[in-house]
Design a protein around this motif. Structure first.
Motif, PDB file in Angstrom:
ATOM      1  N   VAL A   1      46.646  45.976  27.282  1.00 58.27           N
ATOM      2  CA  VAL A   1      45.471  46.220  26.269  1.00 58.27           C
ATOM      3  C   VAL A   1      44.290  47.152  26.746  1.00 58.27           C
ATOM      4  CG1 VAL A   1      43.717  45.074  24.697  1.00 58.27           C
ATOM      5  CG2 VAL A   1      46.199  44.384  24.682  1.00 58.27           C
ATOM      6  N   ALA A   2      43.900  48.094  26.303  1.00 55.32           N
ATOM      7  CA  ALA A   2      42.542  48.706  26.862  1.00 55.32           C
ATOM      8  C   ALA A   2      41.289  47.542  26.882  1.00 55.32           C
ATOM      9  CB  ALA A   2      42.022  49.955  26.016  1.00 55.32           C
ATOM     10  N   ARG A   3      40.457  47.878  27.788  1.00 54.53           N
ATOM     11  CA  ARG A   3      39.441  47.140  27.968  1.00 54.53           C
ATOM     12  C   ARG A   3      38.081  47.218  26.825  1.00 54.53           C
ATOM     13  NH1 ARG A   3      37.490  46.330  32.825  1.00 54.53           N
ATOM     14  NH2 ARG A   3      39.414  46.732  33.539  1.00 54.53           N
ATOM     15  N   PHE A   4      38.355  48.355  26.032  1.00 52.87           N
ATOM     16  CA  PHE A   4      37.373  48.126  24.946  1.00 52.87           C
ATOM     17  C   PHE A   4      36.936  47.058  24.129  1.00 52.87           C
ATOM     18  CE2 PHE A   4      38.880  52.582  26.192  1.00 52.87           C
ATOM     19  CZ  PHE A   4      37.854  53.128  26.512  1.00 52.87           C
ATOM     20  N   CYS A   5      35.712  46.475  24.075  1.00 58.00           N
ATOM     21  CA  CYS A   5      35.352  45.307  23.425  1.00 58.00           C
ATOM     22  C   CYS A   5      36.432  44.178  23.726  1.00 58.00           C
ATOM     23  CB  CYS A   5      35.310  45.678  21.909  1.00 58.00           C
ATOM     24  SG  CYS A   5      33.853  46.812  21.525  1.00 58.00           S
ATOM     25  N   THR A   6      37.066  44.066  24.641  1.00 55.05           N
ATOM     26  CA  THR A   6      38.025  42.756  24.970  1.00 55.05           C
ATOM     27  C   THR A   6      37.615  42.516  26.488  1.00 55.05           C
ATOM     28  OG1 THR A   6      39.609  44.205  25.943  1.00 55.05           O
ATOM     29  CG2 THR A   6      39.752  44.167  23.758  1.00 55.05           C
ATOM     30  N   ALA A   7      38.175  41.585  26.713  1.00 54.58           N
ATOM     31  CA  ALA A   7      38.062  40.998  28.045  1.00 54.58           C
ATOM     32  C   ALA A   7      39.385  41.246  28.781  1.00 54.58           C
ATOM     33  CB  ALA A   7      37.755  39.374  28.198  1.00 54.58           C
ATOM     34  N   PRO A   8      39.631  42.199  29.439  1.00 55.87           N
ATOM     35  CA  PRO A   8      41.141  42.574  29.715  1.00 55.87           C
ATOM     36  C   PRO A   8      41.725  41.622  30.575  1.00 55.87           C
ATOM     37  CG  PRO A   8      39.428  43.873  31.025  1.00 55.87           C
ATOM     38  CD  PRO A   8      38.485  43.126  29.896  1.00 55.87           C
ATOM     39  N   VAL A   9      43.043  41.283  30.469  1.00 55.39           N
ATOM     40  CA  VAL A   9      43.716  40.795  31.372  1.00 55.39           C
ATOM     41  C   VAL A   9      44.126  41.369  32.474  1.00 55.39           C
ATOM     42  CG1 VAL A   9      46.114  39.695  31.480  1.00 55.39           C
ATOM     43  CG2 VAL A   9      45.114  39.439  29.244  1.00 55.39           C
ATOM     44  N   LEU A  10      43.524  40.779  33.808  1.00 57.28           N
ATOM     45  CA  LEU A  10      43.841  41.367  35.210  1.00 57.28           C
ATOM     46  C   LEU A  10      44.918  41.232  35.925  1.00 57.28           C
ATOM     47  CD1 LEU A  10      40.201  40.805  36.194  1.00 57.28           C
ATOM     48  CD2 LEU A  10      41.007  42.811  35.296  1.00 57.28           C
ATOM     49  N   ASP A  11      45.293  39.795  35.845  1.00 56.32           N
ATOM     50  CA  ASP A  11      46.608  39.361  36.573  1.00 56.32           C
ATOM     51  C   ASP A  11      47.189  37.880  35.937  1.00 56.32           C
ATOM     52  OD1 ASP A  11      48.067  38.898  38.650  1.00 56.32           O
ATOM     53  OD2 ASP A  11      46.837  37.924  40.124  1.00 56.32           O
ATOM     54  N   ALA A  12      48.432  37.801  36.333  1.00 59.02           N
ATOM     55  CA  ALA A  12      48.889  36.662  35.933  1.00 59.02           C
ATOM     56  C   ALA A  12      49.963  36.105  37.009  1.00 59.02           C
ATOM     57  CB  ALA A  12      49.942  36.748  34.566  1.00 59.02           C
ATOM     58  N   GLY A  13      50.196  34.703  37.040  1.00 64.09           N
ATOM     59  CA  GLY A  13      51.368  34.255  37.851  1.00 64.09           C
ATOM     60  C   GLY A  13      51.625  32.769  38.196  1.00 64.09           C
ATOM     61  N   VAL A  14      52.323  32.381  38.810  1.00 62.54           N
ATOM     62  CA  VAL A  14      52.576  30.875  38.962  1.00 62.54           C
ATOM     63  C   VAL A  14      52.390  30.523  40.229  1.00 62.54           C
ATOM     64  CG1 VAL A  14      54.658  29.317  38.644  1.00 62.54           C
ATOM     65  CG2 VAL A  14      54.305  31.339  37.179  1.00 62.54           C
ATOM     66  N   ASP A  15      51.709  29.330  40.651  1.00 62.15           N
ATOM     67  CA  ASP A  15      51.116  28.694  41.694  1.00 62.15           C
ATOM     68  C   ASP A  15      51.557  27.406  41.580  1.00 62.15           C
ATOM     69  OD1 ASP A  15      50.264  27.984  44.273  1.00 62.15           O
ATOM     70  OD2 ASP A  15      48.294  28.538  43.762  1.00 62.15           O
ATOM     71  N   ASN A  16      52.602  26.912  42.694  1.00 62.67           N
ATOM     72  CA  ASN A  16      53.066  25.497  42.818  1.00 62.67           C
ATOM     73  C   ASN A  16      53.341  25.038  41.308  1.00 62.67           C
ATOM     74  OD1 ASN A  16      52.775  25.470  45.364  1.00 62.67           O
ATOM     75  ND2 ASN A  16      50.820  24.868  45.267  1.00 62.67           N
ATOM     76  N   GLY A  17      54.171  25.988  40.580  1.00 61.96           N
ATOM     77  CA  GLY A  17      54.761  25.582  39.201  1.00 61.96           C
ATOM     78  C   GLY A  17      53.894  25.615  38.227  1.00 61.96           C
TER      79      GLY A  17
END
Length: 472
Positions: free
Chosen positions: A70-86
């Protein structure tokens, strides 16, 4: 040493250092955090029990990747995703500013250029979201942050993950859900447009167009009632009315919203964002002060809401909770015909009962059924009947959880009730006309996805065996 209780004992998740808690939602906690370079981000930690659900783990990365497009125009863009210790986590750009709900509650309705900028900004965000083939599904005032540069939409696409939770019943916020969403139909971009209209009505009048109340009451109004839009800016009202059409096919698209709002054709999201930045005036007062003011107002209303809930519960117990839906509405039978049907006869009437559709959305299953009222002898004398009336007025009586879904694989019974009450159509005292068909729905929660066939038991009208559930 004083310990900040708003920060968990584990002060890092992945490469991010937690600073303080920002809030909590149905999916988990949200923290202000710093990345490795010291940049501020918002980090949402999903609930621990999700880590044990294979379906959630599978969908998490897929939905997160879609959201990152999703483009960052008028949104709070998603920067990263992951899993840490489950623990799955999602990282978005941090937006400094209060949410729309807090601002309206603390300061009252928005007017003038800021209301217009809000309408354009949220429509711009929806265009960006839909261009990435993502549907927000839970657009609401608390998911819109008012930054110094204008509104920013957050949490897009995340609601799709919620249907993997066994505790979830209806995925979304009832006051801003579309009719098709409320009744278990397929959710499309048109549902987000419906929510946009509800949000602009709320921002411009200080109230939801479908009022307040428990989930069943709100969902019924969304499906049946005309929205209340008095007091809304007359320049915005016609477009809001179109976007609140019960039929998703008649609503404008997000791009059409943008074009109508700015009076041009094919407005780009870049241009629309510049317009928002130009006309937006920052909301007065720090975010924390505005949020605190809104919290005080919510607490002042708490006693009233509690009293209202008690009165509503008494009223629901006093009358039947299956209301006849208007013929020709969104509950019409499927094009391919009914799944099952049977006739029920009395001394001077016949009821043709049909199971019209049986559909799944995650662990939520919705049954749509209908009843046609005919005289027992077509050539005989016809007397209008009060088939489903108040207590003592009709031959058939129902309780709030009277229509039961039975998983044929394990015999488990599901009732149309959860912590918010009955998820079904309420029934009023109605006198039917000859040959009239009434449409009903019942929604069941926490139905295992292993259940592929079920029985539907409608008291006094029949038990329908081994009906297949249609997949989403």
């Amino acid at each position: 040493m004083n310990v900040d209780a708003s920060v968990p004992p584990v002060r890092t998740i992945g490469p991010y250092t937690l600073v303080r808690r920002l809030g909590e939602g149905g999916m988990g906690m949200v923290y202000l955090a710093n990345d490795a370079s010291g940049r501020r981000v918002a980090l949402k930690v999903m609930r621990p029990e999700l880590a044990t659900q294979a379906d959630f783990q599978r969908r998490f990365q897929k939905e997160a990747e879609a959201a990152r497009r999703v483009a960052r125009f008028c949104t709070a863009p998603v920067l990263d995703a992951g899993v840490d210790n489950g623990q799955p986590y999602l990282v978005t750009e941090y937006v400094e500013g209060p949410d729309l709900a807090a601002v309206v509650e603390a300061q009252g309705p928005m007017t003038g250029a800021n209301l217009e900028a809000l309408a354009v900004g949220v429509a711009t965000a929806l265009v960006a979201i839909h261009q990435a083939d993502v549907i927000h599904r839970d657009l609401k005032p608390s998911n819109i942050l008012l930054s110094p540069l204008g509104p920013r939409v957050i949490d897009f696409g995340i609601a799709q993950l919620a249907d993997t939770l066994a505790t979830q019943s209806v995925i979304g916020t009832p006051a801003y859900m579309s009719p098709e969403h409320a009744t278990g139909e397929r959710v499309t971009a048109a549902s987000d447009v419906f929510a946009w209209a509800g949000i602009i009505a709320y921002a411009g009048t200080g109230r939801s167009p479908f009022g307040v109340g428990g989930a069943p009451e709100l969902l019924y109004r969304v499906v049946h009632n005309a929205p209340r839009l008095d007091g809304l800016d007359e320049r915005l009202r016609p477009l809001v009315e179109r976007a609140l059409d019960k039929d998703p096919a008649r609503r404008p698209t997000a791009q059409q919203l943008l074009d109508r709002l700015l009076g041009r054709e094919r407005v780009t999201i870049e241009t629309a964002t510049e317009v928002v930045n130009d006309i937006w005036s920052p909301v007065e007062g720090p975010a924390t002060e505005i949020a605190a003011g809104a919290l005080r107002m919510r607490r002042q209303r708490k006693w009233w809401l509690a009293a209202t809930a008690v009165l509503a519960a008494v009223a629901v117990a006093a009358v039947l909770l299956l209301v006849v839906l208007r013929p020709g509405g969104v509950f019409d039978q499927t094009k391919d015909g009914p799944l099952a049907q049977r006739a029920v006869s009395g001394a001077d009437y016949r009821l043709d009962v049909q199971i019209d559709s049986l559909r799944r959305a995650g662990k939520t299953v919705t049954v749509k059924w209908s009843v046609k009222y005919e005289p027992a002898d077509p050539a005989g004398v016809w007397r209008p009947g009060n088939v489903f009336g108040k207590s003592g007025n009709g031959p058939f009586q129902f309780s709030t959880d009277g229509v039961v879904l039975i998983d044929t694989a394990n015999g488990r019974r599901h009732a149309t009730a959860n912590q918010n009450g009955c998820l079904c159509s309420p029934l009023y005292d109605k006198e039917w006309k000859k040959g009239e068909t009434a449409f009903f729905y019942n929604t069941y929660v926490d139905v295992p996805e292993t259940a592929v066939t079920v029985d539907v038991d409608i008291p006094t009208l029949g038990h329908f065996d081994s009906l297949p559930i249609e997949a989403p």
